[in-house]
Every structure is written in C-alpha cells, then in structure tokens.
Design a protein around this motif. Structure first.
Motif, PDB file in Angstrom:
ATOM      1  N   GLY A 127       0.690 -57.209 -24.924  1.00 32.74           N
ATOM      2  CA  GLY A 127      -0.178 -58.375 -25.083  1.00 32.74           C
ATOM      3  C   GLY A 127      -0.430 -58.716 -26.542  1.00 32.74           C
ATOM      4  O   GLY A 127      -0.459 -59.893 -26.917  1.00 32.74           O
ATOM      5  N   VAL A 128      -0.604 -57.698 -27.368  1.00 32.44           N
ATOM      6  CA  VAL A 128      -0.808 -57.925 -28.803  1.00 32.44           C
ATOM      7  C   VAL A 128       0.400 -58.648 -29.390  1.00 32.44           C
ATOM      8  O   VAL A 128       0.258 -59.631 -30.138  1.00 32.44           O
ATOM      9  N   ALA A 129       1.601 -58.176 -29.040  1.00 31.80           N
ATOM     10  CA  ALA A 129       2.815 -58.805 -29.563  1.00 31.80           C
ATOM     11  C   ALA A 129       2.921 -60.258 -29.107  1.00 31.80           C
ATOM     12  O   ALA A 129       3.293 -61.140 -29.895  1.00 31.80           O
ATOM     13  N   PHE A 130       2.564 -60.512 -27.837  1.00 35.41           N
ATOM     14  CA  PHE A 130       2.654 -61.871 -27.300  1.00 35.41           C
ATOM     15  C   PHE A 130       1.673 -62.802 -28.005  1.00 35.41           C
ATOM     16  O   PHE A 130       2.042 -63.898 -28.450  1.00 35.41           O
ATOM     17  N   GLY A 188      -7.635 -58.550 -28.598  1.00 32.19           N
ATOM     18  CA  GLY A 188      -8.387 -59.270 -29.627  1.00 32.19           C
ATOM     19  C   GLY A 188      -8.854 -58.376 -30.754  1.00 32.19           C
ATOM     20  O   GLY A 188      -8.829 -58.772 -31.929  1.00 32.19           O
ATOM     21  N   ILE A 189      -9.273 -57.165 -30.414  1.00 29.42           N
ATOM     22  CA  ILE A 189      -9.722 -56.212 -31.436  1.00 29.42           C
ATOM     23  C   ILE A 189      -8.562 -55.782 -32.329  1.00 29.42           C
ATOM     24  O   ILE A 189      -8.675 -55.724 -33.561  1.00 29.42           O
ATOM     25  N   ILE A 190      -7.416 -55.471 -31.729  1.00 29.16           N
ATOM     26  CA  ILE A 190      -6.271 -54.999 -32.524  1.00 29.16           C
ATOM     27  C   ILE A 190      -5.737 -56.102 -33.438  1.00 29.16           C
ATOM     28  O   ILE A 190      -5.329 -55.837 -34.575  1.00 29.16           O
ATOM     29  N   PRO A 247      -5.821 -54.306 -37.225  1.00 25.83           N
ATOM     30  CA  PRO A 247      -4.487 -53.781 -36.904  1.00 25.83           C
ATOM     31  C   PRO A 247      -4.320 -52.282 -37.122  1.00 25.83           C
ATOM     32  O   PRO A 247      -3.363 -51.687 -36.605  1.00 25.83           O
ATOM     33  N   GLU A 248      -5.248 -51.660 -37.847  1.00 27.22           N
ATOM     34  CA  GLU A 248      -5.154 -50.211 -38.038  1.00 27.22           C
ATOM     35  C   GLU A 248      -5.347 -49.440 -36.727  1.00 27.22           C
ATOM     36  O   GLU A 248      -5.082 -48.237 -36.656  1.00 27.22           O
ATOM     37  N   PHE A 249      -5.799 -50.141 -35.665  1.00 24.64           N
ATOM     38  CA  PHE A 249      -5.989 -49.510 -34.355  1.00 24.64           C
ATOM     39  C   PHE A 249      -4.875 -49.884 -33.375  1.00 24.64           C
ATOM     40  O   PHE A 249      -5.045 -49.817 -32.161  1.00 24.64           O
ATOM     41  N   SER A 250      -3.701 -50.253 -33.903  1.00 23.17           N
ATOM     42  CA  SER A 250      -2.615 -50.758 -33.063  1.00 23.17           C
ATOM     43  C   SER A 250      -2.019 -49.707 -32.124  1.00 23.17           C
ATOM     44  O   SER A 250      -1.290 -50.048 -31.195  1.00 23.17           O
ATOM     45  N   THR A 290     -14.331 -50.158 -35.896  1.00 21.40           N
ATOM     46  CA  THR A 290     -13.677 -51.420 -36.249  1.00 21.40           C
ATOM     47  C   THR A 290     -14.578 -52.194 -37.215  1.00 21.40           C
ATOM     48  O   THR A 290     -15.800 -52.117 -37.135  1.00 21.40           O
ATOM     49  N   GLN A 291     -13.949 -52.949 -38.103  1.00 22.92           N
ATOM     50  CA  GLN A 291     -14.702 -53.664 -39.129  1.00 22.92           C
ATOM     51  C   GLN A 291     -14.881 -55.145 -38.824  1.00 22.92           C
ATOM     52  O   GLN A 291     -15.822 -55.775 -39.304  1.00 22.92           O
ATOM     53  N   ASN A 292     -13.967 -55.701 -38.019  1.00 19.81           N
ATOM     54  CA  ASN A 292     -13.945 -57.149 -37.825  1.00 19.81           C
ATOM     55  C   ASN A 292     -14.145 -57.536 -36.360  1.00 19.81           C
ATOM     56  O   ASN A 292     -13.642 -56.857 -35.465  1.00 19.81           O
ATOM     57  N   PRO A 293     -14.849 -58.639 -36.115  1.00 19.77           N
ATOM     58  CA  PRO A 293     -14.983 -59.133 -34.738  1.00 19.77           C
ATOM     59  C   PRO A 293     -13.613 -59.464 -34.153  1.00 19.77           C
ATOM     60  O   PRO A 293     -12.685 -59.850 -34.870  1.00 19.77           O
ATOM     61  N   SER A 294     -13.509 -59.312 -32.843  1.00 23.74           N
ATOM     62  CA  SER A 294     -12.289 -59.644 -32.129  1.00 23.74           C
ATOM     63  C   SER A 294     -11.876 -61.091 -32.371  1.00 23.74           C
ATOM     64  O   SER A 294     -12.695 -61.949 -32.700  1.00 23.74           O
ATOM     65  N   LEU A 295     -10.570 -61.365 -32.190  1.00 25.78           N
ATOM     66  CA  LEU A 295     -10.160 -62.755 -32.050  1.00 25.78           C
ATOM     67  C   LEU A 295     -11.060 -63.364 -30.970  1.00 25.78           C
ATOM     68  O   LEU A 295     -11.318 -62.719 -29.951  1.00 25.78           O
ATOM     69  N   PRO A 296     -11.588 -64.571 -31.169  1.00 28.82           N
ATOM     70  CA  PRO A 296     -12.551 -65.118 -30.211  1.00 28.82           C
ATOM     71  C   PRO A 296     -12.021 -65.111 -28.774  1.00 28.82           C
ATOM     72  O   PRO A 296     -10.875 -65.489 -28.518  1.00 28.82           O
ATOM     73  N   ILE A 297     -12.878 -64.648 -27.853  1.00 34.73           N
ATOM     74  CA  ILE A 297     -12.520 -64.580 -26.438  1.00 34.73           C
ATOM     75  C   ILE A 297     -13.457 -65.475 -25.635  1.00 34.73           C
ATOM     76  O   ILE A 297     -14.680 -65.393 -25.769  1.00 34.73           O
TER      77      ILE A 297
END
Length: 384
Positions: A80-83, A108-110, A114-117, A128-135
């Motif tokens: 899903g991340v790749a897509f 969204g988090i990854i 990306p360090e949690f890939s 994690t340091q940053n909010p997820s891509l908006p969901i």
C-alpha cells in the motif's frame, strides 16, 4: 496527581447521507488528488462506489488501492505504501471496516515517517515525528471505531503474531459515520462487529486506566449497543444508525485508556487462524467478564443499569455482577456468536503458545485482574 489525556479526531459527520460532505471537505482542504484505500469486496458490491461516484461528479482525481485483506499484514502495508507513494496523492480516503482503515493508518504514517518503513518498528508507541498523510475515514461496519482511534493492528505473517500500534499521529482527520454505508453488512458481520464494539465499551469501562470522562462515554456506548444490536443484526436501518454512533462513542473512550484481556486473547486467535477480530472478541467476552467480575467494584452494576436489567439497583454486588455477565452472554447468543472457540478452528495443541502471545499482548496489562499464562490457558480451554 494523575494527568489524563484525551485525543479525538478533528471533524466527524454523523447520520444517513453523511458521506455527501466528503467533496466539500476535500475542496476546503484543497486536495487535488486522493487515493481510495479499500478491499475488493467493497468494490465488487458497489459499496465504495457510493463514495467514488461523488468524487467523479466533482471531478476529483483519485486512484484506488483495493488490495486490503482481512487481518492486514506487514506486506499488505508495504504494498500500500508503494501504491500511494506512486500515486502522488495528497490524502487517503479509507473505506471499510477495521482492516482498510488500520492499513490506511499504517500507510499514512510510513509515508510521512519513512524511517518506519519496515512496519514492525511501529509496534507499541513508536516515536513518529510527523502526522500521517491526511486520512478521511468512512466505516462500513459498526464495530472497530478505527475512524476515531489512535490505534491500529497489523499481522506479522512470518511470526503469526498480531501487533498493536498506538500513535496520536495516525488518527484520521475527518470521519463520515453514515448508516447508508453499513446497510450492506450481512447479519454475521453486523453481529461480530457489534459485539466487538460492546467489548470495546466494557473493557474500556473496567480497564485500569479508566476515568470519569471515559466512563461516561463507555456507559453511553453500552446503553446504545445493548438496545440496538439485535435489531441491527436484523437489518433495521435505524438500529444500524444507532450502532454506528454507539461504536464511535466507545472508540472515543477506549482509544484513550486502553482495553484488556479479551483483546489480548483475541489478537493471537486472529493471527493464528485468521478468525475475524470481532468474532474472536465476541466469543471471549462473556467468559473473560466472569474472570474479571470480582475485580471491578460496582462497575458491573453500572453496566447492568446501562443494559436496563430489571432490579439491578437492589441486587447484592455478587448478584449484580452475575446479572451483567448473564446479559452479555445472552446478547452474544441472540446474535449468533459461536459458543466455543473450537467451532472457529482453534486446536488444543496450539493453546499453550497462543496463551504466551496473549500474555505479551499490549492490551493485556490493562485488564482489571492480572492474568498469568496458566490462567489464560485455562480460559482458552474452558471455551474449547
């Protein structure tokens, strides 16, 4: 002095037709391209089309990732991340039950961390340091409350282990709780997800971290679910709308205080045998309630009041506890939940290892009664 934290999503819409607000929300936030994360069943049965038709009418650009599987795996998340990365989407629309929404959270988090890939490093409370891509989350079942929680669950397919991730950065930005999206649920799914919601409400109410604000939410959720689940299973829309609200309210609470042994024991059952999470919780709930009853003070009486059990106020504490357990046991039977875990394919020879996994589960320490591995084995065996 104890400091309690509450985290909720930014915006939610409730009621029949709530999804019509998705286009205004996308336009207000100036998203030019989105990706829809869902499963093939919701595509095939035209449930997701209720949303994508709105996007089409508004000429909003989107792509669809429909590769989500029940009990989503580490590889499912990586795919899903790749897509989503390749789509250059600015936001995710997650449509489905817990599996699509949980997977969307991990994706969204990854994407923003990306360090949690590797996915596995997200277990527990990852830094994690940053909010997820908006969901933007649209539930199609009345149970997981994934649209309002900071939790998600992923299966490590290599070790046959489910792991829970707890991250304030993953909470969906907007939720659309629309009974029209839930009317396609078959009776069995309405039953299992509804009992999952009841489990959230009861475990959240009696967990060690519970406090007054979450108690208020959980008791209201128990009341709503208790009066509407049977009719929801019988496909009455008004009841499904009530269940949609009840499960959301339960999610507001348990997301902030945790759960207990039912979820701790349910996670390995799903990981080992691919049992739907709601079914596993529902099968375990009455038995674990009985195990906990002497460690809950007056809380089972409060559960009984929420369930409108006659005479609960004048019962002795032991009678009230028994009455609450009996009422939940009857509800489970009434909606057709299997009475034994052997019916779900659980094998006696696996129980010792499954119990070890349950003991280590992140939900188990929240249980009001501490449970040893041997006690967990006995609980599983009593349900065979």
């Amino acid at each position: 002095m104890t400091v309690n934290r509450m985290i909720l999503n930014e915006t939610s819409y409730f009621g029949k037709g709530a999804i019509t607000n998705i286009v205004p929300e996308i336009k207000k936030r100036r998203y030019k391209k989105v990706v829809v994360v869902t499963d093939k069943g919701l595509i095939d049965f035209k449930v997701a089309a209720k949303v994508t038709d709105l996007l089409d009418e508004a000429t909003i650009s989107y792509t669809i990732y429909d590769g989500i599987v029940p009990n989503p795996t580490v590889q499912n998340v990586k795919d899903g991340v790749a897509f989503v990365k390749a789509s250059n989407a600015e936001a995710i629309i997650a449509i489905g039950g817990g599996s699509p929404i949980d997977t969307a959270k991990a994706i969204g988090i990854i994407l923003t961390n990306p360090e949690f890939s590797d996915v596995l490093s997200l277990e527990g409370t990852a830094a994690t340091q940053n909010p997820s891509l908006p969901i933007l989350a649209i539930p199609t079942t009345s149970g997981t409350a994934a649209e309002v929680t900071i939790n998600y669950v992923i299966t490590d397919e290599k070790s046959h282990r489910k792991f829970v991730c707890v991250d304030p950065n993953d909470i969906p930005l907007v939720a659309f709780i629309d009974s029209d999206m839930m009317m396609g649920m078959p009776k069995s799914l309405a039953a299992s997800t509804g009992m999952d919601a009841m489990t959230h409400a009861i475990e959240g109410f009696i967990t060690k971290g519970a406090w007054e604000l979450t108690d208020m939410l959980h008791l209201k959720a128990i009341e709503i679910i208790g009066r509407s689940l049977r009719d929801s299973v019988n496909e009455q829309q008004a009841a499904r709308e009530e269940m949609a609200l009840g499960q959301y309210i339960a999610g507001m609470g348990f997301s902030n205080v945790g759960l207990g042994l039912v979820h701790g024991m349910a996670h390995p059952l799903s990981a080992w045998y691919n049992i739907p999470h709601g079914v596993a919780c529902a099968a375990l709930l009455p038995t674990v309630m009985k195990f906990n009853k002497d460690f809950t003070g007056e809380k089972y009486r409060e559960i009984g009041k929420a369930l409108q059990i006659d005479g609960i106020d004048t019962m002795s504490i032991e009678e009230a506890r028994t009455a609450a357990c009996t009422a939940i046991d009857q509800l489970s039977k009434d909606v057709g939940i299997p009475a034994t875990i052997s019916e779900l394919g659980v094998k006696s020879e696996d129980i010792a290892k499954i119990a070890e996994d349950a003991f280590k589960d992140v939900c188990t320490p929240g249980n009001p009664r501490d449970a040893s591995v041997s006690e967990i084995i006995e609980l599983y065996q009593s349900l065979m």
